[in-house]
Design an enzyme around this catalytic site. Structure first.
Site, PDB file in Angstrom:
ATOM      1  N   TYR A 188       2.885   0.350   2.135  1.00  0.00           N
ATOM      2  CA  TYR A 188       3.425  -0.801   1.399  1.00  0.00           C
ATOM      3  C   TYR A 188       4.735  -0.451   0.701  1.00  0.00           C
ATOM      4  O   TYR A 188       5.476  -1.342   0.285  1.00  0.00           O
ATOM      5  CB  TYR A 188       2.406  -1.336   0.374  1.00  0.00           C
ATOM      6  CG  TYR A 188       1.193  -2.008   0.985  1.00  0.00           C
ATOM      7  CD1 TYR A 188       0.955  -1.959   2.352  1.00  0.00           C
ATOM      8  CD2 TYR A 188       0.280  -2.685   0.190  1.00  0.00           C
ATOM      9  CE1 TYR A 188      -0.163  -2.561   2.910  1.00  0.00           C
ATOM     10  CE2 TYR A 188      -0.843  -3.303   0.743  1.00  0.00           C
ATOM     11  CZ  TYR A 188      -1.057  -3.223   2.109  1.00  0.00           C
ATOM     12  OH  TYR A 188      -2.171  -3.821   2.658  1.00  0.00           O
ATOM     13  N   LYS A 235      -8.213   7.776   8.108  1.00  0.00           N
ATOM     14  CA  LYS A 235      -8.212   7.644   9.568  1.00  0.00           C
ATOM     15  C   LYS A 235      -7.685   8.977  10.113  1.00  0.00           C
ATOM     16  O   LYS A 235      -6.662   9.044  10.804  1.00  0.00           O
ATOM     17  CB  LYS A 235      -7.324   6.444   9.977  1.00  0.00           C
ATOM     18  CG  LYS A 235      -7.361   6.098  11.446  1.00  0.00           C
ATOM     19  CD  LYS A 235      -8.682   5.474  11.905  1.00  0.00           C
ATOM     20  CE  LYS A 235      -8.665   5.243  13.413  1.00  0.00           C
ATOM     21  NZ  LYS A 235      -9.973   4.823  13.948  1.00  0.00           N
ATOM     22  N   ASP A 254     -12.598   2.661   9.971  1.00  0.00           N
ATOM     23  CA  ASP A 254     -13.262   1.652  10.815  1.00  0.00           C
ATOM     24  C   ASP A 254     -14.771   1.692  10.596  1.00  0.00           C
ATOM     25  O   ASP A 254     -15.438   0.658  10.475  1.00  0.00           O
ATOM     26  CB  ASP A 254     -12.884   1.802  12.301  1.00  0.00           C
ATOM     27  CG  ASP A 254     -12.874   3.242  12.791  1.00  0.00           C
ATOM     28  OD1 ASP A 254     -13.090   4.169  11.973  1.00  0.00           O
ATOM     29  OD2 ASP A 254     -12.641   3.450  13.993  1.00  0.00           O
ATOM     30  N   ASP A 271      -6.626  -2.006   0.031  1.00  0.00           N
ATOM     31  CA  ASP A 271      -6.349  -3.443  -0.018  1.00  0.00           C
ATOM     32  C   ASP A 271      -7.373  -4.190   0.834  1.00  0.00           C
ATOM     33  O   ASP A 271      -8.001  -5.159   0.403  1.00  0.00           O
ATOM     34  CB  ASP A 271      -4.919  -3.676   0.500  1.00  0.00           C
ATOM     35  CG  ASP A 271      -4.490  -5.134   0.398  1.00  0.00           C
ATOM     36  OD1 ASP A 271      -5.056  -5.873  -0.437  1.00  0.00           O
ATOM     37  OD2 ASP A 271      -3.581  -5.532   1.155  1.00  0.00           O
ATOM     38  N   ASP A 331     -11.125  -6.289  -0.383  1.00  0.00           N
ATOM     39  CA  ASP A 331     -11.396  -7.700  -0.076  1.00  0.00           C
ATOM     40  C   ASP A 331     -12.756  -7.842   0.615  1.00  0.00           C
ATOM     41  O   ASP A 331     -13.517  -8.769   0.342  1.00  0.00           O
ATOM     42  CB  ASP A 331     -10.301  -8.288   0.834  1.00  0.00           C
ATOM     43  CG  ASP A 331      -9.206  -8.980   0.022  1.00  0.00           C
ATOM     44  OD1 ASP A 331      -9.004  -8.600  -1.152  1.00  0.00           O
ATOM     45  OD2 ASP A 331      -8.555  -9.898   0.556  1.00  0.00           O
TER      46      ASP A 331
HETATM   47  C1  IPM Z   1      -3.817  -7.329  -3.711  1.00  0.00           C
HETATM   48  C2  IPM Z   1      -2.879  -8.187  -2.934  1.00  0.00           C
HETATM   49  C3  IPM Z   1      -1.508  -7.547  -2.970  1.00  0.00           C
HETATM   50  C4  IPM Z   1      -1.654  -6.147  -2.419  1.00  0.00           C
HETATM   51  C5  IPM Z   1      -0.417  -8.317  -2.229  1.00  0.00           C
HETATM   52  C6  IPM Z   1      -0.315  -9.742  -2.707  1.00  0.00           C
HETATM   53  C7  IPM Z   1       0.898  -7.616  -2.305  1.00  0.00           C
HETATM   54  O1  IPM Z   1      -3.342  -8.370  -1.647  1.00  0.00           O
HETATM   55  O2  IPM Z   1      -3.631  -7.175  -4.923  1.00  0.00           O
HETATM   56  O3  IPM Z   1      -4.749  -6.789  -3.099  1.00  0.00           O
HETATM   57  O4  IPM Z   1      -1.746  -5.956  -1.226  1.00  0.00           O
HETATM   58  O5  IPM Z   1      -1.718  -5.227  -3.208  1.00  0.00           O
HETATM   59 MG    MG Z   2      -5.260  -7.612  -1.326  1.00  0.00          MG
END
Ligand code: IPM
Ligand code: MG
Length: 355
Positions: free
Chosen positions: A142, A191, A223, A247, A251
């Site tokens: 990133y 990985k 994975d 990230d 989620d």
């Molecule tokens: C998060 C979000 C951010 C990230 C994006 C919006 C840049 O997805 O806080 O997880 O990837 O860090």
């Molecule tokens: Mg995120």
């Protein structure tokens, strides 16, 4: 003592949920005799509209002059077509980098009262789960070199991942220390069968494991980890991983709690100044409608009290109030399953009442 808190309300539901957390903090201040001083700064789309950039210099300065910072969410369809470096999301990466917040703590636990919201089969989550994801936040792909160029097949784009020993050591240290305070199990996710960055990551984590003989340390390929999270989430205690893997996996972890509207996060560096924000986004479809679940932001404020100000009792008071509100059956629309739902304000009132 006066604590100076910077507020980054941002876009969409951001302002409503930050205001909810501020009201809870004010109730805590009254109850425990503290003083919180709140100063708002612009970020994301709101900043773009007001001054043409997603992260104004004044915002960076203000955050660096605060004792800690609370953020709502950034982004929305209005700004989706802007070029990469002008997008609201860029402000989020920018403020994390400017504040040198290399650690992102993302707890994902199953609330007993919300077990029915978990999309996993009942026998898989019979014993619940309580995971702390430690995501590296200011390195990796990133933040790597990127661009577009003419390649072998014409137009091409590239992004690069690199990790230095220093970056891996400092995040691994946080993870080992975190595991030591919890159930003493650390899973490092990489990985390493493909990536050089992962091989260095794994080597350094192994070196450091020798300094933490009381912590069980395992490696897992990313994975496989994505699969294990839905197959047997209870096997995880603390997870440490790179920026991008963290990230994605955080989620996934939030989804299996059944309620992304519930999950807080803390971004930390070498000082006590942190950036606290819900894991969810700006939900523009319900912005300004008093429908958003404020709990993730309220719990983020609780994390701030704990990690930035060491106000343990006050932090636990908030977490306890949220538990009691849920156990009493109160729900916002996202977790009400069509049943009776409280609005953002009313849910906040209930939490304050139960403090
Ligand atoms: C998060 C979000 C951010 C990230 C994006 C919006 C840049 O997805 O806080 O997880 O990837 O860090
Ligand atoms: Mg995120």
């Amino acid at each position: 003592m006066t604590y100076k808190i910077g507020l980054l309300r941002g876009d969409g539901i951001g302002p409503e949920i930050v205001d909810s957390a501020v009201r809870v903090l004010e109730a805590i201040a009254t109850k425990y005799n503290h003083k919180f001083e709140f100063t708002p700064y612009l970020i994301g789309g709101a900043a773009l509209d007001a001054c043409g950039v997603p992260l104004p210099e004044e915002t960076v300065k203000g955050c660096l002059a605060s004792d800690s910072v609370l953020l709502g969410a950034v982004g929305g369809p209005k700004w989706d077509t802007l070029p990469g470096n002008m997008r609201p999301e860029k402000a989020l990466l920018g403020i994390r980098a400017a504040m040198e917040l290399f650690t992102n703590l993302r707890p994902a636990k199953l609330y007993p009262a919300l077990k029915g919201d978990c999309p996993l089969r009942e026998d898989i989550v019979a014993n619940g789960f309580d995971i702390m994801i430690v995501r590296e936040l200011t390195g990796g792909i990133y933040f790597g070199e990127r661009g577009t160029r003419e390649g072998k097949y014409g137009e091409e784009a590239y992004d690069t991942e690199s990790y230095s020993r220093m970056e891996i050591e400092r995040i691994a240290k946080v993870a080992f220390e975190t595991a030591r305070k919890r159930n003493k199990k650390l899973t490092s996710i990489d990985k390493a069968n493909v990536l050089d960055t992962s091989r260095l990551w794994r080597k350094i984590v192994h070196e450091m494991a020798a300094e933490y003989p009381d912590v069980e340390c395992l490696d897992m390929l990313v994975d496989n980890a994505a699969m294990q999270l839905v197959r047997n989430p209870a096997q995880f205690d603390v997870i440490v991983t790179s920026n991008m893997f963290g990230d994605i996996l955080s989620d996934e972890a939030s989804q299996i709690t059944g309620s992304i509207g519930m999950l807080p996060s803390a971004s930390l560096g070498n000082t006590t100044r942190g950036l606290y924000e819900p894991i969810h986004g700006s939900a523009p479809d319900i912005a300004g409608m008093n429908k958003a679940n404020p709990i993730a932001t309220i719990l983020s404020a609780a994390m701030m009290l704990l990690y930035s100000f060491n106000l343990v009792e006050e932090s636990e008071a908030i977490v306890g109030a949220v538990d009691r509100v849920l156990n009493a059956g109160y729900r916002t629309a996202d977790i009400a399953h069509g049943g009776e739902a409280l609005g953002t304000k009313e849910m906040t009132d209930k939490i304050i009442e139960m403090l």
